[in-house]
Design a protein around this motif. Structure first.
Motif, PDB file in Angstrom:
ATOM      1  N   SER A 199       0.578  -1.020   0.450  1.00  0.00           N
ATOM      2  CA  SER A 199       0.027  -0.052  -0.052  1.00  0.00           C
ATOM      3  C   SER A 199       1.151   1.279  -0.277  1.00  0.00           C
ATOM      4  O   SER A 199       0.344   1.602  -0.856  1.00  0.00           O
ATOM      5  CB  SER A 199      -0.984  -0.210   1.307  1.00  0.00           C
ATOM      6  N   THR A 200       1.791   1.300   0.405  1.00  0.00           N
ATOM      7  CA  THR A 200       2.648   2.435   0.633  1.00  0.00           C
ATOM      8  C   THR A 200       3.855   2.644  -0.087  1.00  0.00           C
ATOM      9  O   THR A 200       3.647   3.853  -1.171  1.00  0.00           O
ATOM     10  CB  THR A 200       3.872   2.230   2.006  1.00  0.00           C
ATOM     11  N   GLY A 201       3.793   1.907  -0.907  1.00  0.00           N
ATOM     12  CA  GLY A 201       4.369   1.755  -2.552  1.00  0.00           C
ATOM     13  C   GLY A 201       3.514   2.355  -3.694  1.00  0.00           C
ATOM     14  O   GLY A 201       3.384   3.058  -3.868  1.00  0.00           O
ATOM     15  N   ALA A 202       2.482   2.181  -3.822  1.00  0.00           N
ATOM     16  CA  ALA A 202       1.251   1.899  -4.312  1.00  0.00           C
ATOM     17  C   ALA A 202       0.716   4.004  -4.377  1.00  0.00           C
ATOM     18  O   ALA A 202       0.789   4.940  -5.169  1.00  0.00           O
ATOM     19  CB  ALA A 202      -0.216   1.914  -3.919  1.00  0.00           C
ATOM     20  N   LEU A 203       1.000   4.010  -3.003  1.00  0.00           N
ATOM     21  CA  LEU A 203       0.608   5.846  -2.522  1.00  0.00           C
ATOM     22  C   LEU A 203       1.784   6.346  -2.885  1.00  0.00           C
ATOM     23  O   LEU A 203       0.822   7.648  -3.373  1.00  0.00           O
ATOM     24  CB  LEU A 203       0.295   5.817  -0.540  1.00  0.00           C
ATOM     25  N   LEU A 204       2.850   6.007  -3.176  1.00  0.00           N
ATOM     26  CA  LEU A 204       4.225   6.997  -3.320  1.00  0.00           C
ATOM     27  C   LEU A 204       3.735   6.917  -5.041  1.00  0.00           C
ATOM     28  O   LEU A 204       4.434   8.540  -5.049  1.00  0.00           O
ATOM     29  CB  LEU A 204       5.850   6.204  -3.069  1.00  0.00           C
ATOM     30  N   ALA A 205       3.475   6.348  -5.192  1.00  0.00           N
ATOM     31  CA  ALA A 205       3.120   6.310  -6.693  1.00  0.00           C
ATOM     32  C   ALA A 205       2.025   6.834  -7.328  1.00  0.00           C
ATOM     33  O   ALA A 205       1.892   7.299  -8.002  1.00  0.00           O
ATOM     34  CB  ALA A 205       3.655   4.882  -7.950  1.00  0.00           C
ATOM     35  N   ALA A 206       1.128   7.648  -6.278  1.00  0.00           N
ATOM     36  CA  ALA A 206       0.180   7.711  -6.612  1.00  0.00           C
ATOM     37  C   ALA A 206       0.165   9.675  -7.227  1.00  0.00           C
ATOM     38  O   ALA A 206       1.004   9.841  -6.382  1.00  0.00           O
ATOM     39  CB  ALA A 206      -1.484   7.888  -5.712  1.00  0.00           C
ATOM     40  N   PRO A 207      -0.792  10.135  -7.985  1.00  0.00           N
ATOM     41  CA  PRO A 207      -0.515  11.883  -8.353  1.00  0.00           C
ATOM     42  C   PRO A 207      -1.220  12.071  -6.977  1.00  0.00           C
ATOM     43  O   PRO A 207      -0.565  13.386  -6.731  1.00  0.00           O
ATOM     44  CB  PRO A 207      -0.824  11.312  -9.204  1.00  0.00           C
ATOM     45  N   GLN A 208      -1.935  11.886  -6.319  1.00  0.00           N
ATOM     46  CA  GLN A 208      -3.067  12.159  -5.411  1.00  0.00           C
ATOM     47  C   GLN A 208      -1.995  12.917  -4.068  1.00  0.00           C
ATOM     48  O   GLN A 208      -2.555  13.232  -3.108  1.00  0.00           O
ATOM     49  CB  GLN A 208      -4.185  11.998  -4.511  1.00  0.00           C
ATOM     50  N   THR A 209      -0.901  12.135  -3.958  1.00  0.00           N
ATOM     51  CA  THR A 209       0.216  11.665  -2.518  1.00  0.00           C
ATOM     52  C   THR A 209       1.411  12.856  -2.715  1.00  0.00           C
ATOM     53  O   THR A 209       2.021  13.084  -1.997  1.00  0.00           O
ATOM     54  CB  THR A 209       0.195  10.492  -1.950  1.00  0.00           C
ATOM     55  N   GLN A 210       1.254  13.728  -3.978  1.00  0.00           N
ATOM     56  CA  GLN A 210       2.923  14.520  -4.014  1.00  0.00           C
ATOM     57  C   GLN A 210       2.456  15.509  -3.108  1.00  0.00           C
ATOM     58  O   GLN A 210       1.440  16.209  -2.728  1.00  0.00           O
ATOM     59  CB  GLN A 210       2.702  14.693  -5.359  1.00  0.00           C
ATOM     60  N   GLY A 211       3.778  16.180  -2.679  1.00  0.00           N
ATOM     61  CA  GLY A 211       4.036  16.530  -1.446  1.00  0.00           C
ATOM     62  C   GLY A 211       3.525  16.333   0.036  1.00  0.00           C
ATOM     63  O   GLY A 211       3.323  16.963   1.085  1.00  0.00           O
ATOM     64  N   LEU A 212       2.654  15.107   0.173  1.00  0.00           N
ATOM     65  CA  LEU A 212       2.372  14.615   1.187  1.00  0.00           C
ATOM     66  C   LEU A 212       3.089  13.452   1.872  1.00  0.00           C
ATOM     67  O   LEU A 212       2.861  13.019   3.546  1.00  0.00           O
ATOM     68  CB  LEU A 212       0.743  13.927   1.434  1.00  0.00           C
ATOM     69  N   ILE A 213       3.896  13.108   1.836  1.00  0.00           N
ATOM     70  CA  ILE A 213       5.384  12.112   1.955  1.00  0.00           C
ATOM     71  C   ILE A 213       6.875  12.360   2.036  1.00  0.00           C
ATOM     72  O   ILE A 213       6.939  13.149   0.878  1.00  0.00           O
ATOM     73  CB  ILE A 213       5.227  10.810   1.290  1.00  0.00           C
ATOM     74  N   ARG A 214       6.815  13.013   3.227  1.00  0.00           N
ATOM     75  CA  ARG A 214       8.801  13.305   2.917  1.00  0.00           C
ATOM     76  C   ARG A 214       9.516  11.836   2.428  1.00  0.00           C
ATOM     77  O   ARG A 214      10.469  11.332   1.695  1.00  0.00           O
ATOM     78  CB  ARG A 214       8.972  14.193   4.213  1.00  0.00           C
ATOM     79  N   ARG A 215       9.214  10.189   3.378  1.00  0.00           N
ATOM     80  CA  ARG A 215      10.235   9.099   3.367  1.00  0.00           C
ATOM     81  C   ARG A 215       9.083   8.410   3.367  1.00  0.00           C
ATOM     82  O   ARG A 215       7.712   8.407   3.572  1.00  0.00           O
ATOM     83  CB  ARG A 215      10.975   9.187   4.371  1.00  0.00           C
ATOM     84  N   ALA A 216       9.444   7.050   3.054  1.00  0.00           N
ATOM     85  CA  ALA A 216       8.727   6.426   3.391  1.00  0.00           C
ATOM     86  C   ALA A 216       9.530   5.100   3.706  1.00  0.00           C
ATOM     87  O   ALA A 216      11.446   4.701   3.413  1.00  0.00           O
ATOM     88  CB  ALA A 216       8.205   5.988   1.716  1.00  0.00           C
ATOM     89  N   VAL A 217       8.744   3.854   4.638  1.00  0.00           N
ATOM     90  CA  VAL A 217       9.616   2.469   4.504  1.00  0.00           C
ATOM     91  C   VAL A 217       8.658   1.559   3.859  1.00  0.00           C
ATOM     92  O   VAL A 217       7.194   1.231   4.454  1.00  0.00           O
ATOM     93  CB  VAL A 217       9.694   2.468   6.352  1.00  0.00           C
ATOM     94  N   LEU A 218       8.830   0.814   3.480  1.00  0.00           N
ATOM     95  CA  LEU A 218       8.869  -0.923   2.633  1.00  0.00           C
ATOM     96  C   LEU A 218       9.377  -2.180   3.488  1.00  0.00           C
ATOM     97  O   LEU A 218      10.059  -1.912   3.264  1.00  0.00           O
ATOM     98  CB  LEU A 218       8.855  -0.623   1.022  1.00  0.00           C
ATOM     99  N   GLN A 219       8.655  -2.731   4.883  1.00  0.00           N
ATOM    100  CA  GLN A 219       9.070  -3.791   5.140  1.00  0.00           C
ATOM    101  C   GLN A 219       8.315  -4.714   4.228  1.00  0.00           C
ATOM    102  O   GLN A 219       7.188  -5.281   4.252  1.00  0.00           O
ATOM    103  CB  GLN A 219       9.056  -3.703   6.979  1.00  0.00           C
ATOM    104  N   SER A 220       8.978  -5.727   4.154  1.00  0.00           N
ATOM    105  CA  SER A 220       8.905  -7.227   2.999  1.00  0.00           C
ATOM    106  C   SER A 220       7.254  -7.031   2.259  1.00  0.00           C
ATOM    107  O   SER A 220       6.047  -7.411   2.251  1.00  0.00           O
ATOM    108  CB  SER A 220       8.436  -8.163   4.256  1.00  0.00           C
ATOM    109  N   GLY A 221       7.781  -6.380   1.621  1.00  0.00           N
ATOM    110  CA  GLY A 221       6.361  -5.640   0.735  1.00  0.00           C
ATOM    111  C   GLY A 221       6.865  -4.978  -0.487  1.00  0.00           C
ATOM    112  O   GLY A 221       7.311  -3.739  -0.433  1.00  0.00           O
ATOM    113  N   PRO A 222       6.691  -5.699  -2.121  1.00  0.00           N
ATOM    114  CA  PRO A 222       7.191  -4.169  -3.413  1.00  0.00           C
ATOM    115  C   PRO A 222       6.020  -3.782  -3.347  1.00  0.00           C
ATOM    116  O   PRO A 222       4.579  -4.100  -3.062  1.00  0.00           O
ATOM    117  CB  PRO A 222       7.838  -5.605  -4.180  1.00  0.00           C
ATOM    118  N   PRO A 223       6.231  -2.432  -4.348  1.00  0.00           N
ATOM    119  CA  PRO A 223       5.563  -1.807  -5.338  1.00  0.00           C
ATOM    120  C   PRO A 223       4.563  -2.445  -6.275  1.00  0.00           C
ATOM    121  O   PRO A 223       5.337  -2.708  -6.391  1.00  0.00           O
ATOM    122  CB  PRO A 223       5.829  -0.373  -5.327  1.00  0.00           C
ATOM    123  N   GLU A 224       3.343  -3.046  -5.968  1.00  0.00           N
ATOM    124  CA  GLU A 224       2.841  -3.667  -6.605  1.00  0.00           C
ATOM    125  C   GLU A 224       1.189  -3.028  -6.715  1.00  0.00           C
ATOM    126  O   GLU A 224       0.766  -3.321  -6.551  1.00  0.00           O
ATOM    127  CB  GLU A 224       3.141  -5.452  -7.031  1.00  0.00           C
TER     128      GLU A 224
END
Length: 519
Positions: A199-224
């Motif tokens: 979910s974190t990976g999907a939100l990172l790639a979402a146009p609607q989250t631009q400017g909302l996330i400074r950093r991200a941690v992905l534990q045992s799950g890829p963007p897909e």
């Protein structure tokens, strides 16, 4: 909802919809069960989230709010994983741990998305207690979101991905509101494990989250993104069992308990190792306009976002050890290898290469590591390659004290949250988990949320991976490069005629595994 104050010293904070009263616990302020969206039932069932109704007075936020509807874990998994159920419709809620409630603080913020295959889990799992983060100067926010068919069913009469839209609504709430809890809206780290990492990976790639996330941690799950047909098959199989049309309108008329029992029965044939129909995030042309991994690899999404990513050494053991499945796969031998080849669309060269690299490993370990590399580690490796200098990779290697689990999926969570003494962490780790490892992991996450640097070398052409739990924390160059090279070598995929054979083998394997699970 209103409540009388029980203690004039209780912390109070404002939200866009009304004030909330938390509790002081061990020196930090805790607010639980704050609604960020309206209950997703009635006219809102299967629909995108909408804001909650404002309330008068001060709403009590002393207890966790309702959890999203979900089936229980099977007895085999419930031995290791806790999953509290809190009844009620108002399940789109979140919790905040902060050392400095009130405006004026500028503390880093970590937003936690729980795992559970998008069908189970909640923010009320005791392992996710945010006290240690607040103790160490990080505001921790944990989120509930819709699960299973309610959150990730694919229907012709409603927009896809309502569960992911819940997470976006929660992230916006945090950005707009967290300053009232002492947090800095410009220093938000989005963090998740397993389905939460996907979910974190999907939100990172979402146009609607631009400017909302400074950093991200992905534990045992890829963007897909999942194949739409894979999700549709889950919905159609549920519809066939229920003898209703595969529409959101028809599903909304079914008793919730029956819906959950049907979902659990249909999902019995699914497995991270073996595949099968399952709920997942799909490309929807809106929130998920294209495959999230490809969007991130192309550099068109989340520019300037620092990444901390990693895995456990024996991810697959949580999927195969409960109920004795690891022994069953071991006995199946060639059928298991055929199933893995079909799952990964790999030719014979790949499993042959794994057996050459690890001649001591049996079929279950080889299949488990091969599928884990293909589905999880290799995508994270590729993402680090595309974002050198701002990506940090780790491998969690400490083996559980519970027999057979090794360094399995989800084992690192008690160390990240520094909740190893909680009975729910002991379920998975056993007694005597090393506090010094918790200090190292939790400290790295705190440093990353605070500064963007967890304390080791960022990704470069030496491929540094921080190993945690195998002796003192240390950095190794390219510990899995030989395995990853097998996937990058251009080895041919199976011939179409062979693909049909492999598909039959994997169906046999799934049925065999399902029979073991029933017993």
């Amino acid at each position: 909802m209103t409540a009388e104050r029980t203690d004039p010293e209780d912390p109070v904070a404002g939200t866009p919809y009304g004030a909330v009263r938390g509790r002081w616990e061990r020196g930090v302020a805790v607010f639980r069960g704050i609604p960020y969206a309206a209950p997703p039932f009635g006219e809102h069932r299967f629909r995108p989230p909408v804001p909650p109704e404002p309330w008068d007075g001060v709403r009590d936020a002393g207890a966790f709010g309702p959890t999203a509807p979900k089936p229980p874990y099977s007895p085999a998994f419930a031995r290791y994983l806790s999953d509290p159920v809190i009844p009620g419709d108002d399940c789109l809620n979140l919790n905040v741990w902060t050392p400095e409630p009130g405006p004026g603080g500028r503390l880093p913020v970590l937003v936690w998305l729980h795992g559970g295959a998008l069908t189970r889990g909640s923010s009320a799992v005791p392992v996710y207690d945010g006290h240690a983060f607040a103790r160490d100067g990080v505001v921790l926010v944990s989120v509930n979101y819709r699960l299973g068919v309610e959150g990730y069913g694919l229907f012709p009469d409603t927009p896809p991905n309502p569960g992911l839209r819940d997470q976006l609504a929660a992230l916006r709430w945090v950005h707009d509101t967290i300053a009232a809890f002492g947090g800095d809206p410009d220093r938000i780290t989005l963090c998740g494990q397993s389905a939460g990492a996907i979910s974190t990976g999907a939100l990172l790639a979402a146009p609607q989250t631009q400017g909302l996330i400074r950093r991200a941690v992905l534990q045992s799950g890829p963007p897909e993104a999942s194949e739409r047909d894979k999700v549709r098959r889950m919905v159609r199989r549920m519809a066939n069992r229920l003898r209703i049309p595969a529409t959101a309108q028809a599903f909304a008329e079914v008793d919730r308990g029956l819906l959950l029992r049907t979902q659990a029965e249909v999902g019995r044939l699914s497995s991270p190792v073996l595949g099968g129909p399952a709920f997942g995030i799909v490309v929807d042309g809106d929130l998920v306009p294209r495959d999230p991994l490809q969007a991130l690899l192309d550099g068109e999404a989340a520019p300037g976002v620092d990444l901390l990513m990693g895995w456990t050494r024996d991810e697959y053991r949580l999927w195969l050890v409960p109920g004795g499945l690891v022994d069953h796969v071991e006995r199946l031998g060639p059928v298991a290898f055929a199933g893995a080849m079909a799952r990964c669309r790999a030719g014979h060269e790949v499993p042959r290469g794994y057996r050459t690299l690890h001649p001591e490993a049996g079929p279950a370990e080889t299949v488990g590591q091969m599928v884990t590399d293909h589905l999880l580690r290799l995508p994270l490796h590729r993402l680090a390659e595309a974002r050198p200098g701002s990506s940090y990779l780790y491998e969690f290697a400490w083996p559980s004290n519970r027999p057979g689990l090794g360094a399995c999926h989800a084992l690192e969570l008690g160390f990240v949250f520094d909740t190893g003494e909680d009975p729910d962490s002991v379920r998975l780790a056993g007694e005597g988990a090393p506090q010094e490892l918790a200090d190292a992991m939790h400290g790295a996450w705190v440093r990353f949320a605070t500064t963007g640097d967890p304390g080791w070398q960022p990704w470069d052409d030496t491929h540094p991976v921080r190993v945690l739990g195998d002796g003192e924390p240390h950095t190794v160059s390219g510990p899995r490069d030989a395995e990853f090279a097998l996937w990058n070598s251009g080895a041919p995929a199976p011939h179409p005629e062979r693909t049909a054979e492999l598909a039959l083998a994997v169906r046999r394997l799934r049925r065999s595994v399902a029979a073991v699970r029933r017993h």
